[in-house]
Design an enzyme around this catalytic site. Structure first.
Site, short mmCIF file in Angstrom:
data_model
loop_
_atom_site.label_atom_id
_atom_site.label_comp_id
_atom_site.label_asym_id
_atom_site.label_seq_id
_atom_site.Cartn_x
_atom_site.Cartn_y
_atom_site.Cartn_z
N SER A 179 -1.26 6.75 0.13
CA SER A 179 -1.61 6.12 1.40
C SER A 179 -2.42 7.03 2.32
O SER A 179 -3.15 6.56 3.18
CB SER A 179 -0.35 5.64 2.12
N ASP A 420 6.19 7.85 12.90
CA ASP A 420 5.44 8.17 11.69
C ASP A 420 4.64 9.44 11.96
O ASP A 420 3.63 9.42 12.68
CB ASP A 420 4.51 7.00 11.34
N HIS A 423 1.19 9.78 8.44
CA HIS A 423 -0.17 9.23 8.41
C HIS A 423 -0.95 9.67 9.65
O HIS A 423 -0.41 10.37 10.51
CB HIS A 423 -0.08 7.70 8.31
#
Ligand SMILES: *[C@@H]1O[C@H](CO)[C@@H](O)[C@H](O)[C@H]1NC(C)=O
Ligand SMILES: *[C@@H]1O[C@H](CO)[C@@H](O)[C@H](O)[C@H]1NC(C)=O
Ligand SMILES: *[C@@H]1O[C@H](CO)[C@@H](O)[C@H](O)[C@H]1NC(C)=O
Ligand SMILES: *[C@@H]1O[C@H](CO)[C@@H](O)[C@H](O)[C@H]1NC(C)=O
Ligand SMILES: *[C@@H]1O[C@H](CO)[C@@H](O)[C@H](O)[C@H]1NC(C)=O
Ligand SMILES: *[C@@H]1O[C@H](CO)[C@@H](O)[C@H](O)[C@H]1NC(C)=O
Length: 441
Positions: A179, A420, A423
């Protein structure tokens, strides 16, 4: 066989090129005959130890996949110590030298530059992901969008979408990985799309391989989901939250069959190896019995199988391969601010301590990458983004993204608990990774 077929198709017009290909073909034949030749990594001259078994990767040309997300190991035993013996890249090394860089573009600092950044507008990129659109999801402090990477002793080439498209004309650019790599691919689409009229571009639905096409340039920018590089039970682009990771450490064929036609390849792999032990299902295993190995050891096996593909199948005169090093996480604010207990949540500016290195960037993994990638020499260009991204504790979405699962009240009342910090927001840090890619193309 496929090698000589490929060679036969070439029409050689100049005697010099003909001579070169003759040498190349002779080398190929020699190479095939000497294919037992391996690089024996870690070959300690300790006669006490049992000899390490070297397994040649990518031999089993299976058409059907062995692993899917329902796969289970029938039994698990201890790791046998087998390693991947990979082709010596020197045997067929290309002639091109990757530009003798006088300046290390990966060593530098972040400079606030709201005149030239961001390179695109978050809300005007139709390919933006809800996982990465931080402003849309409530992040009001947008300073993270305004930082330029300034190498110490030179300047990065200025991003120019038209020039990038000219480089991509008639070509396939493919990102392969997890990702984080998908984030870099989305960044690339956002960086590139503005100069293509809406009716001249298209994108296929999200799948293991997702393809963006630009008609005028006859070019594609693609993303292949392959988080562990080799075949694994986590190759489903949507359903890959599984209790155990199972890989075929000696097989990249399932994925390489999809990437082998691409002209420019950008690989990454890291975080998926940091989730505990990995199960190994060797291609020669007939009863579904797995071996178990720690993540770093398993990653080295996978990197070796991948490196064997690069070393033996890649013609560096026609293709480019990039490897993006580990993307750092910022899970513990005590690492940059001793005494604090948070993470990347609420961080608004980069770390300015030169050489800062947190626990999210695993040094043994970096040493392993150094070892494997340096053996590939000029066949691979390393995008060493780890250090420069380490400074960017402010660049993660934290709570400003779409979360797929419903958040509980006790999570909502404690934002760091669901932030998060893995990312990266877009526009942001991955745009700079792509500027580095542009710089080296
Ligand atoms: C850039 O930042 C400076 C200092 O914060 C500010 O004065 C200026 O208005 C900003 N310019 C733009 C275009 O945002
Ligand atoms: C981005 O686009 C939106 C919508 O067109 C606009 O309102 C906003 O001002 C733009 N932002 C920047 C930084 O240009
Ligand atoms: C971008 O590249 C194109 C094609 O190489 C060139 O014509 C153009 O002048 C460049 N733009 C800038 C701002 O440098
Ligand atoms: C478009 O590019 C592909 C390679 O990606 C090539 O095979 C094909 O011939 C090209 N088509 C045109 C019309 O240039
Ligand atoms: C596990 O064993 C069963 C029964 O022997 C077999 O059908 C199956 O294919 C095995 N699993 C794997 C992954 O080989
Ligand atoms: C990447 O850069 C770091 C320094 O920031 C260095 O220690 C490491 O060896 C480099 N890795 C590779 C694969 O080039």
């Amino acid at each position: 066989m496929t090698q000589s077929q490929r060679c036969n198709r070439k029409r050689t017009h100049s005697p010099l090129i003909a001579l070169f290909f003759l040498v190349f073909i002779v080398c190929s034949i020699l190479y095939n005959e000497l294919s037992i030749q391996r690089i024996h990594q870690d070959s300690h001259h300790d006669h006490q130890e049992a000899p390490v078994r070297y397994i040649q990767p990518n031999l089993f040309d299976r058409k059907s996949e062995v692993l899917d997300r329902f796969s289970k190991c029938n039994a698990t035993r201890e790791y046998s110590g087998s390693k991947i013996g990979w082709a010596d890249p020197r045997v067929k090394s290309g002639r091109r030298r990757v530009g003798s860089e006088r300046c290390d573009v990966f060593s530098g600092k972040w400079v606030f530059d709201n005149a030239s950044y961001p390179l695109y507008n978050e809300s005007q990129c139709p390919y933006m992901s809800d996982q990465l659109a931080c402003h849309k999801h409530g992040r009001s402090d947008v300073r993270y969008q305004y930082w330029r990477w300034q190498p110490h002793n030179c300047n990065l080439k200025r991003w120019n979408a038209t020039e990038m498209w000219e480089k991509l004309r008639g070509k396939r650019l493919m990102f392969v990985g997890d990702s984080l790599n998908r984030g870099q691919w989305i960044s690339m689409l956002c960086l590139l799309q503005s100069v293509i009229p809406e009716n001249k571009r298209s994108i296929t639905p999200n799948a293991q391989l997702t393809i963006f096409r630009a008609e005028e340039y006859n070019a594609t920018v693609e993303f292949l989901w392959a988080p562990l590089l080799v075949e694994s039970n986590s190759d489903d682009p949507v359903n890959h939250r599984l209790d155990e990771r199972i890989i075929c450490p000696d097989s990249v064929l399932k994925h390489s069959s999809q990437w082998e036609q691409a002209d420019i390849l950008v690989f990454n792999s890291y975080l998926w190896w940091r989730q505990g032990p990995v199960k190994l299902l060797w291609s020669s295993e007939e009863n579904g019995v797995c071996e178990e190995l720690d993540g770093l050891g398993a990653m080295e096996l996978a990197m070796s199988a991948w490196a064997d593909w690069v070393a033996s199948k890649l013609n560096p005169l026609k293709k480019r391969v990039f490897f993006v090093t580990m993307s750092p996480t910022h899970l513990w604010s005590r690492e940059w601010q001793p005494g604090s207990e948070g993470n990347c949540y609420n961080e608004k500016i980069p770390i300015d301590l030169e050489g800062y290195w947190g626990s999210g960037s695993d040094l043994p993994t970096m040493r392993m990458l150094d070892k494997v990638l340096s053996k590939l020499g000029s066949k691979v260009t390393v995008l060493n983004i780890t250090q420069l991204s380490e400074y960017r504790k402010d660049g993660h979405p934290s709570i400003y993204r779409k979360f797929w699962e419903t958040l509980k009240p006790q999570q909502l009342s404690n934002p760091p608990s669901y932030s998060d910090c893995i990312h990266w927001c877009l526009p942001g840090v991955p745009d700079v990774w792509n500027e580095l890619l542009f710089h080296f193309l």
